[in-house]
Scaffold this motif. Sequence first.
Motif, PDB file in Angstrom:
ATOM      1  N   PRO A 196     -41.379 -37.282  16.007  1.00 57.32           N
ATOM      2  CA  PRO A 196     -41.145 -36.050  16.779  1.00 57.32           C
ATOM      3  C   PRO A 196     -39.767 -35.461  16.515  1.00 57.32           C
ATOM      4  CG  PRO A 196     -40.789 -37.947  18.182  1.00 57.32           C
ATOM      5  CD  PRO A 196     -41.251 -38.490  16.856  1.00 57.32           C
ATOM      6  N   TYR A 197     -39.655 -34.163  16.706  1.00 52.97           N
ATOM      7  CA  TYR A 197     -38.400 -33.428  16.504  1.00 52.97           C
ATOM      8  C   TYR A 197     -37.709 -33.214  17.845  1.00 52.97           C
ATOM      9  CZ  TYR A 197     -40.374 -32.701  11.919  1.00 52.97           C
ATOM     10  OH  TYR A 197     -40.917 -32.922  10.685  1.00 52.97           O
ATOM     11  N   THR A 214     -48.806 -43.410  18.590  1.00 51.71           N
ATOM     12  CA  THR A 214     -50.220 -43.093  18.383  1.00 51.71           C
ATOM     13  C   THR A 214     -50.427 -41.583  18.293  1.00 51.71           C
ATOM     14  OG1 THR A 214     -50.598 -43.098  20.775  1.00 51.71           O
ATOM     15  CG2 THR A 214     -50.967 -45.174  19.600  1.00 51.71           C
ATOM     16  N   ARG A 215     -49.394 -40.875  17.845  1.00 50.77           N
ATOM     17  CA  ARG A 215     -49.468 -39.422  17.752  1.00 50.77           C
ATOM     18  C   ARG A 215     -50.638 -39.014  16.860  1.00 50.77           C
ATOM     19  NH1 ARG A 215     -45.633 -36.315  19.282  1.00 50.77           N
ATOM     20  NH2 ARG A 215     -44.164 -38.052  19.208  1.00 50.77           N
ATOM     21  N   LYS A 216     -51.513 -38.191  17.388  1.00 54.04           N
ATOM     22  CA  LYS A 216     -52.703 -37.809  16.628  1.00 54.04           C
ATOM     23  C   LYS A 216     -52.403 -36.648  15.692  1.00 54.04           C
ATOM     24  CE  LYS A 216     -54.238 -35.195  20.671  1.00 54.04           C
ATOM     25  NZ  LYS A 216     -55.289 -35.078  21.695  1.00 54.04           N
ATOM     26  N   THR A 217     -53.234 -36.500  14.683  1.00 53.80           N
ATOM     27  CA  THR A 217     -53.071 -35.414  13.724  1.00 53.80           C
ATOM     28  C   THR A 217     -53.767 -34.162  14.250  1.00 53.80           C
ATOM     29  OG1 THR A 217     -52.972 -36.933  11.854  1.00 53.80           O
ATOM     30  CG2 THR A 217     -53.534 -34.644  11.380  1.00 53.80           C
ATOM     31  N   ILE A 218     -53.028 -33.069  14.322  1.00 51.86           N
ATOM     32  CA  ILE A 218     -53.593 -31.785  14.716  1.00 51.86           C
ATOM     33  C   ILE A 218     -53.317 -30.809  13.585  1.00 51.86           C
ATOM     34  CG2 ILE A 218     -53.486 -29.876  16.360  1.00 51.86           C
ATOM     35  CD1 ILE A 218     -52.668 -31.821  18.502  1.00 51.86           C
ATOM     36  N   ARG A 219     -54.362 -30.245  13.015  1.00 52.10           N
ATOM     37  CA  ARG A 219     -54.209 -29.348  11.872  1.00 52.10           C
ATOM     38  C   ARG A 219     -53.959 -27.926  12.346  1.00 52.10           C
ATOM     39  NH1 ARG A 219     -52.906 -32.460   8.028  1.00 52.10           N
ATOM     40  NH2 ARG A 219     -53.429 -30.835   6.532  1.00 52.10           N
ATOM     41  N   SER A 220     -53.275 -27.152  11.500  1.00 56.10           N
ATOM     42  CA  SER A 220     -53.017 -25.756  11.812  1.00 56.10           C
ATOM     43  C   SER A 220     -54.325 -24.968  11.835  1.00 56.10           C
ATOM     44  CB  SER A 220     -52.076 -25.152  10.765  1.00 56.10           C
ATOM     45  OG  SER A 220     -52.026 -23.744  10.915  1.00 56.10           O
ATOM     46  N   PRO A 221     -54.515 -24.108  12.837  1.00 54.59           N
ATOM     47  CA  PRO A 221     -55.713 -23.274  12.885  1.00 54.59           C
ATOM     48  C   PRO A 221     -55.596 -22.005  12.056  1.00 54.59           C
ATOM     49  CG  PRO A 221     -54.412 -22.871  14.834  1.00 54.59           C
ATOM     50  CD  PRO A 221     -53.672 -23.926  14.033  1.00 54.59           C
ATOM     51  N   LEU A 222     -54.433 -21.764  11.432  1.00 56.95           N
ATOM     52  CA  LEU A 222     -54.239 -20.526  10.693  1.00 56.95           C
ATOM     53  C   LEU A 222     -54.921 -20.579   9.346  1.00 56.95           C
ATOM     54  CD1 LEU A 222     -50.433 -19.916  11.349  1.00 56.95           C
ATOM     55  CD2 LEU A 222     -52.394 -19.086  12.671  1.00 56.95           C
ATOM     56  N   GLY A 281     -49.637 -14.148  17.945  1.00 55.31           N
ATOM     57  CA  GLY A 281     -50.930 -14.786  17.693  1.00 55.31           C
ATOM     58  C   GLY A 281     -50.801 -16.177  17.094  1.00 55.31           C
ATOM     59  N   PRO A 282     -50.089 -16.314  15.975  1.00 54.17           N
ATOM     60  CA  PRO A 282     -49.881 -17.647  15.405  1.00 54.17           C
ATOM     61  C   PRO A 282     -49.134 -18.592  16.337  1.00 54.17           C
ATOM     62  CG  PRO A 282     -49.449 -15.973  13.760  1.00 54.17           C
ATOM     63  CD  PRO A 282     -49.654 -15.247  15.052  1.00 54.17           C
ATOM     64  N   LEU A 283     -48.167 -18.089  17.105  1.00 53.97           N
ATOM     65  CA  LEU A 283     -47.451 -18.954  18.048  1.00 53.97           C
ATOM     66  C   LEU A 283     -48.424 -19.574  19.047  1.00 53.97           C
ATOM     67  CD1 LEU A 283     -44.201 -16.934  18.873  1.00 53.97           C
ATOM     68  CD2 LEU A 283     -44.373 -19.048  17.544  1.00 53.97           C
ATOM     69  N   ILE A 284     -49.314 -18.756  19.583  1.00 56.27           N
ATOM     70  CA  ILE A 284     -50.301 -19.259  20.545  1.00 56.27           C
ATOM     71  C   ILE A 284     -51.232 -20.264  19.872  1.00 56.27           C
ATOM     72  CG2 ILE A 284     -52.276 -18.596  21.964  1.00 56.27           C
ATOM     73  CD1 ILE A 284     -50.775 -15.934  22.506  1.00 56.27           C
ATOM     74  N   ALA A 285     -51.694 -19.919  18.668  1.00 53.98           N
ATOM     75  CA  ALA A 285     -52.621 -20.809  17.961  1.00 53.98           C
ATOM     76  C   ALA A 285     -51.983 -22.147  17.614  1.00 53.98           C
ATOM     77  CB  ALA A 285     -53.117 -20.112  16.692  1.00 53.98           C
ATOM     78  N   LEU A 286     -50.693 -22.135  17.325  1.00 48.71           N
ATOM     79  CA  LEU A 286     -50.000 -23.355  16.895  1.00 48.71           C
ATOM     80  C   LEU A 286     -49.478 -24.194  18.054  1.00 48.71           C
ATOM     81  CD1 LEU A 286     -47.940 -21.977  13.867  1.00 48.71           C
ATOM     82  CD2 LEU A 286     -49.901 -23.532  13.759  1.00 48.71           C
ATOM     83  N   ALA A 287     -49.657 -23.746  19.293  1.00 49.34           N
ATOM     84  CA  ALA A 287     -49.087 -24.468  20.437  1.00 49.34           C
ATOM     85  C   ALA A 287     -49.481 -25.948  20.474  1.00 49.34           C
ATOM     86  CB  ALA A 287     -49.469 -23.768  21.742  1.00 49.34           C
ATOM     87  N   PRO A 288     -50.755 -26.311  20.314  1.00 53.52           N
ATOM     88  CA  PRO A 288     -51.084 -27.742  20.347  1.00 53.52           C
ATOM     89  C   PRO A 288     -50.419 -28.529  19.215  1.00 53.52           C
ATOM     90  CG  PRO A 288     -53.052 -26.408  20.672  1.00 53.52           C
ATOM     91  CD  PRO A 288     -51.964 -25.468  20.238  1.00 53.52           C
ATOM     92  N   GLN A 289     -50.344 -27.937  18.024  1.00 53.89           N
ATOM     93  CA  GLN A 289     -49.735 -28.634  16.891  1.00 53.89           C
ATOM     94  C   GLN A 289     -48.234 -28.799  17.104  1.00 53.89           C
ATOM     95  OE1 GLN A 289     -49.495 -26.766  12.969  1.00 53.89           O
ATOM     96  NE2 GLN A 289     -50.520 -28.555  12.088  1.00 53.89           N
ATOM     97  N   ILE A 290     -47.573 -27.760  17.599  1.00 53.30           N
ATOM     98  CA  ILE A 290     -46.134 -27.850  17.866  1.00 53.30           C
ATOM     99  C   ILE A 290     -45.867 -28.875  18.968  1.00 53.30           C
ATOM    100  CG2 ILE A 290     -44.197 -26.577  18.854  1.00 53.30           C
ATOM    101  CD1 ILE A 290     -45.075 -24.161  17.199  1.00 53.30           C
ATOM    102  N   ALA A 291     -46.687 -28.868  20.014  1.00 49.67           N
ATOM    103  CA  ALA A 291     -46.522 -29.839  21.097  1.00 49.67           C
ATOM    104  C   ALA A 291     -46.676 -31.260  20.588  1.00 49.67           C
ATOM    105  CB  ALA A 291     -47.533 -29.562  22.207  1.00 49.67           C
ATOM    106  N   ASN A 292     -47.582 -31.466  19.640  1.00 50.86           N
ATOM    107  CA  ASN A 292     -47.820 -32.793  19.099  1.00 50.86           C
ATOM    108  C   ASN A 292     -46.635 -33.299  18.278  1.00 50.86           C
ATOM    109  OD1 ASN A 292     -49.805 -34.941  18.866  1.00 50.86           O
ATOM    110  ND2 ASN A 292     -49.861 -34.457  16.687  1.00 50.86           N
ATOM    111  N   ALA A 293     -45.794 -32.364  17.799  1.00 52.41           N
ATOM    112  CA  ALA A 293     -44.621 -32.749  17.012  1.00 52.41           C
ATOM    113  C   ALA A 293     -43.372 -32.880  17.873  1.00 52.41           C
ATOM    114  CB  ALA A 293     -44.369 -31.715  15.911  1.00 52.41           C
ATOM    115  N   ALA A 294     -43.541 -32.734  19.187  1.00 50.64           N
ATOM    116  CA  ALA A 294     -42.411 -32.792  20.119  1.00 50.64           C
ATOM    117  C   ALA A 294     -42.465 -34.071  20.936  1.00 50.64           C
ATOM    118  CB  ALA A 294     -42.431 -31.578  21.043  1.00 50.64           C
ATOM    119  N   ALA A 295     -41.321 -34.423  21.510  1.00 45.48           N
ATOM    120  CA  ALA A 295     -41.201 -35.546  22.418  1.00 45.48           C
ATOM    121  C   ALA A 295     -40.661 -35.023  23.745  1.00 45.48           C
ATOM    122  CB  ALA A 295     -40.260 -36.599  21.836  1.00 45.48           C
TER     123      ALA A 295
END
Length: 327
Positions: free
Chosen positions: A232-233, A311-319, A243-257
């Motif tokens: 995590p960062y 156990t951070r799961k992989t979340i792919r970009s929806p873009l 639009g992309p910010l909203i779409a990427l929210a789960p992926q960005i959250a997954n890269a955060a602590a």
Amino acid sequence: MTDSWKISLPCTRAEAETLSEDNLFISSSDTVPTIVTQEVDESKPDAWMIDIYCNAAPDTDMLRNIMELSPSAKTAEIEPIVEKLADDDWVTMSQRDLEPLRAGRFYVHTSDSQPLGDPKVTNICIDASQAFGTGHHETTLGCLESLDRLKRNGQYYRNIVDVGTGTGLLAFAAHHLWPIAQIIASDIDPVAIQVSEENAAVNGIAIGTMPHAIKLLTSNGLDHATIGRRAPYDLIIANILAGPLIALAPQIANAAAPNTVLILAGLLKAQQSDVVHAYIRAGFRLRDVRVENEWPCLTFVKAREYGPAKTRKTIRSPLASDYFGEC
């Protein structure tokens, strides 16, 4: 030698401010143009102009899509003005009206402007190029001021990612503020990564895998394996579009602590509520809002994780993989 072209179309101020929401013409062009919007007459606040600079003659599809960028011109049946320029003239013309930008300790200028001699000021040179945007925009101003404020408040970061880096400017600013941090700057557009590398050389910033160098990556969102391995960062920056910010929210959250700081920009004030709700649902809490001419810059802090870091799961970009777009 490569030809240079300028396409001009009148627009309203509102259309100029929302221009970054619609990059339709890119899909019909083999080159990525530089876009400049500017006020035409101070006595007429709604009289603005879109100037598009590119190194290939615009085809019919491109001109038709450019018309979509200015509904007011389309309604008035005003056709774009197409002008062939001298070689490389488009670069000079596209940045001649750009005033240097001062944000906190940062002074962002083009090579046509002199850096400041004040030792307390950090000069960064960013010229117009193939990447959309030059860094002279309200969204950039908000991000730079937010980064500067974090530093002034004594915040310290060791692991940073700039998602949708564009010209590389925000990654460069983070490097100046926290020089020993490991920093990744990514963009879905490979041209942006090339331009960022060139800008890094101009500004004397090391790029690559050596200690304290910025790592540049072409990546759809945070899909690149290297970005995943470094998570995590503790600081995440994303100056793209709503639009992309909203779409990427789960992926960005997954890269955060927990306690990760997140800076978001590229959205209009009217889009702020939707973006905020997306990141609250993803576990962030809004801590600060800075608004520059209807362009908010949002600072969040992560309150909870999707799961333990191990156990951070992989979340792919929806873009879409060919999506290009940045302020």
